[in-house]
Design an enzyme around this catalytic site. Structure first.
Site, PDB file in Angstrom:
ATOM      1  N   ARG A 223       9.799 -21.253  -9.472  1.00  0.00           N
ATOM      2  CA  ARG A 223       8.639 -20.664 -10.130  1.00  0.00           C
ATOM      3  C   ARG A 223       9.544 -19.463 -10.470  1.00  0.00           C
ATOM      4  NH1 ARG A 223       4.950 -21.852  -9.335  1.00  0.00           N
ATOM      5  NH2 ARG A 223       2.721 -21.457  -7.891  1.00  0.00           N
ATOM      6  N   HIS A 271       4.802 -23.171 -18.396  1.00  0.00           N
ATOM      7  CA  HIS A 271       4.546 -23.240 -16.730  1.00  0.00           C
ATOM      8  C   HIS A 271       3.049 -24.264 -16.890  1.00  0.00           C
ATOM      9  CE1 HIS A 271       3.829 -21.122 -12.632  1.00  0.00           C
ATOM     10  NE2 HIS A 271       3.465 -22.788 -13.182  1.00  0.00           N
TER      11      HIS A 271
HETATM   12  P1  NDP Z   1       6.265 -27.746  -0.695  1.00  0.00           P
HETATM   13  O1  NDP Z   1       6.150 -26.251   0.394  1.00  0.00           O
HETATM   14  O2  NDP Z   1       5.762 -28.797  -0.064  1.00  0.00           O
HETATM   15  O3  NDP Z   1       7.744 -27.466  -0.198  1.00  0.00           O
HETATM   16  C1  NDP Z   1       8.542 -26.773  -0.534  1.00  0.00           C
HETATM   17  C2  NDP Z   1      10.241 -26.752  -0.277  1.00  0.00           C
HETATM   18  O4  NDP Z   1      10.926 -26.043  -0.527  1.00  0.00           O
HETATM   19  C3  NDP Z   1      10.200 -28.214   1.520  1.00  0.00           C
HETATM   20  O5  NDP Z   1      11.585 -28.817   0.797  1.00  0.00           O
HETATM   21  C4  NDP Z   1      10.923 -27.002   1.783  1.00  0.00           C
HETATM   22  O6  NDP Z   1      11.840 -27.116   2.948  1.00  0.00           O
HETATM   23  C5  NDP Z   1      11.759 -26.128   0.893  1.00  0.00           C
HETATM   24  N1  NDP Z   1      12.122 -24.597   1.857  1.00  0.00           N
HETATM   25  C6  NDP Z   1      12.165 -23.460   0.606  1.00  0.00           C
HETATM   26  N2  NDP Z   1      12.327 -22.320   1.438  1.00  0.00           N
HETATM   27  C7  NDP Z   1      13.535 -23.352   1.429  1.00  0.00           C
HETATM   28  C8  NDP Z   1      15.012 -22.142   1.671  1.00  0.00           C
HETATM   29  N3  NDP Z   1      14.493 -20.757   2.224  1.00  0.00           N
HETATM   30  N4  NDP Z   1      15.741 -22.788   2.087  1.00  0.00           N
HETATM   31  C9  NDP Z   1      15.357 -24.214   1.773  1.00  0.00           C
HETATM   32  N5  NDP Z   1      14.686 -25.099   1.533  1.00  0.00           N
HETATM   33  C10 NDP Z   1      13.442 -24.442   1.749  1.00  0.00           C
HETATM   34  O7  NDP Z   1       5.714 -27.262  -1.561  1.00  0.00           O
HETATM   35  P2  NDP Z   1       5.701 -28.358  -3.053  1.00  0.00           P
HETATM   36  O8  NDP Z   1       6.831 -29.655  -2.920  1.00  0.00           O
HETATM   37  O9  NDP Z   1       4.602 -28.824  -3.353  1.00  0.00           O
HETATM   38  O10 NDP Z   1       5.924 -27.481  -4.550  1.00  0.00           O
HETATM   39  C11 NDP Z   1       7.165 -26.567  -4.915  1.00  0.00           C
HETATM   40  C12 NDP Z   1       6.684 -25.501  -5.951  1.00  0.00           C
HETATM   41  O11 NDP Z   1       6.593 -25.963  -7.036  1.00  0.00           O
HETATM   42  C13 NDP Z   1       5.811 -24.771  -5.393  1.00  0.00           C
HETATM   43  O12 NDP Z   1       5.464 -23.625  -4.735  1.00  0.00           O
HETATM   44  C14 NDP Z   1       5.388 -24.377  -6.559  1.00  0.00           C
HETATM   45  O13 NDP Z   1       6.410 -22.684  -7.089  1.00  0.00           O
HETATM   46  C15 NDP Z   1       5.765 -25.755  -7.683  1.00  0.00           C
HETATM   47  N6  NDP Z   1       4.969 -25.509  -8.300  1.00  0.00           N
HETATM   48  C16 NDP Z   1       5.372 -25.452  -9.685  1.00  0.00           C
HETATM   49  C17 NDP Z   1       4.769 -25.919 -10.201  1.00  0.00           C
HETATM   50  C18 NDP Z   1       4.766 -25.818 -12.182  1.00  0.00           C
HETATM   51  O14 NDP Z   1       4.066 -26.563 -13.444  1.00  0.00           O
HETATM   52  N7  NDP Z   1       5.804 -25.243 -12.671  1.00  0.00           N
HETATM   53  C19 NDP Z   1       3.415 -26.953  -9.930  1.00  0.00           C
HETATM   54  C20 NDP Z   1       3.762 -27.142  -8.624  1.00  0.00           C
HETATM   55  C21 NDP Z   1       4.235 -26.195  -8.030  1.00  0.00           C
HETATM   56  P3  NDP Z   1      11.619 -28.041   4.217  1.00  0.00           P
HETATM   57  O15 NDP Z   1      10.797 -29.069   3.875  1.00  0.00           O
HETATM   58  O16 NDP Z   1      12.513 -27.396   5.257  1.00  0.00           O
HETATM   59  O17 NDP Z   1       9.656 -26.684   4.513  1.00  0.00           O
HETATM   60  C1  OXD Z   2       1.301 -24.727  -8.767  1.00  0.00           C
HETATM   61  C2  OXD Z   2       1.497 -24.088 -10.378  1.00  0.00           C
HETATM   62  O1  OXD Z   2       2.376 -23.194  -8.662  1.00  0.00           O
HETATM   63  O2  OXD Z   2       0.831 -24.695 -11.231  1.00  0.00           O
HETATM   64  O3  OXD Z   2       1.063 -25.022  -8.385  1.00  0.00           O
HETATM   65  O4  OXD Z   2       2.572 -23.699 -10.219  1.00  0.00           O
END
Ligand code: NDP
Ligand code: OXD
Length: 308
Positions: A223, A271
């Site tokens: 993000r 994006h």
């Molecule tokens: P998940 O919720 O499955 O995973 C999030 C990960 O981040 C977990 O491993 C979590 O740790 C870790 N995390 C969260 N907070 C912290 C912290 N404070 N310190 C360390 N690690 C942390 O999300 P997804 O994998 O499904 O998606 C991740 C992100 O990717 C989305 O939220 C979005 O922002 C981005 N995204 C972007 C897209 C794009 O087109 N650019 C498309 C899709 C997603 P833990 O496993 O320990 O909970």
């Molecule tokens: C998502 C994205 O969060 O597209 O799925 O950014």
């Protein structure tokens, strides 16, 4: 039990077609339709900000149309309404393909060669190999863990950082602040796939990026709030970073005069690292709709306290 579909400025038609196929016999309203707020029990939501959620008095659940949920959590949602993020193998795989493409383009110098070609220059540049490249992932959730595992299978040296320590074949796991610093110091390519939360804001900044190996490369698809934008160009200009592929920004669309748009070492994408496919997502959403209707536990519930 009626559904309200709000997907921001995007065309709702592909969604309506796919949802109607997977959830037949249920009325699906769009934001502009003349619907009775009391009839809406399931909300499908993506970045809109116009709906008055508290008017939907019989709402049973909110389903994000993407993996991120910060656009939902920032709204005024009653505590008892469950929020679900989207977990779709298609979305997960597409992100892996994006970050792999960005990594290989960097290792093999395609961006500089494009510029050389335009300038009429014939010059060989040293390239990197997969097996000598240390790739680190910020975030090992649904998306990050899949990408990290597959990078390891391809032969990269892979590390990953998450809140709770993970066990993924071929991936060295890190957590906590010290773990983050230890990981960054061993990183040639940093791939950021964290969610937006209070804790992750500004995590990519001059101090953390200065810990990377000299000449490291940043791939940022989490993000926009994660990156302190003003810190990036000085790090590129000093050679601490050799380049960056950026898919997410503090302001989207990226403003037209923004310095990232014209910097020679920055590759901007709008994006699109991984776009939700209504066809595959609707199958998953249909299952969550059924669970909400039948009073069962929903899939991929967001922990409102941790914000993801
Ligand atoms: P998940 O919720 O499955 O995973 C999030 C990960 O981040 C977990 O491993 C979590 O740790 C870790 N995390 C969260 N907070 C912290 C912290 N404070 N310190 C360390 N690690 C942390 O999300 P997804 O994998 O499904 O998606 C991740 C992100 O990717 C989305 O939220 C979005 O922002 C981005 N995204 C972007 C897209 C794009 O087109 N650019 C498309 C899709 C997603 P833990 O496993 O320990 O909970
Ligand atoms: C998502 C994205 O969060 O597209 O799925 O950014």
């Amino acid at each position: 039990m009626a559904i309200l579909l709000i997907n921001g400025t995007k065309d709702p038609r592909p969604w309506l077609q796919a949802l109607n196929r997977n959830i037949p016999d249920v009325k699906i309203f769009l934001a502009d339709d003349n619907y009775d707020p009391d009839a809406i029990e399931f909300l499908l939501y993506w970045k809109a900000g116009e709906v008055k959620l508290r008017e939907l008095r019989h709402l049973k659940a909110i389903q994000s149309l993407g993996a991120g949920v910060e656009h939902i959590l920032q709204d005024d949602i009653p505590d008892h309404i469950p929020v679900c993020r989207l977990v779709d193998p298609r979305l997960t795989e597409d992100m892996f393909e994006y970050v792999l493409a960005a990594t290989l383009v960097h290792l093999k110098n395609f961006l500089p060669y494009g510029k050389d070609q335009q300038a009429g220059v014939w010059r060989q540049r040293p390239y990197r190999t997969i097996e000598s490249t240390h790739v680190s992932f910020l975030g090992l959730g649904e998306i990050g863990s899949h990408a990290a595992k597959h990078f390891a299978i391809l032969g990269f040296k892979v590390r990953g950082w998450s809140r709770t320590t993970k066990s993924i074949p071929g991936v060295a796991a890190y957590s906590g602040e010290q773990g983050l610093h230890d990981m960054l110091r061993q990183t040639d390519v940093l791939i950021s796939l964290l969610p937006h939360t209070g804790e992750t804001r500004g995590i990519l900044n001059k101090d953390t990026l200065a810990m990377l190996r000299k000449g490291a490369y940043l791939i940022h698809a989490g993000r926009g709030s994660h990156l302190t934008e003003a810190d990036l160009i000085p790090l590129l200009d000093s050679g601490q970073l050799s380049g960056a592929t950026l898919d997410v920004f503090e302001t989207e669309p990226l403003p037209s005069g923004h310095p990232f748009r014209s910097h020679p070492a920055i590759q901007v994408t709008p994006h699109v690292a991984s776009l939700t496919d209504p066809e595959t997502a609707s199958v998953i959403i249909a299952e969550n709709y059924r669970r909400a209707r039948d009073g069962e536990t929903l899939l991929h519930l967001v922990d409102r306290k941790s914000g993801y």
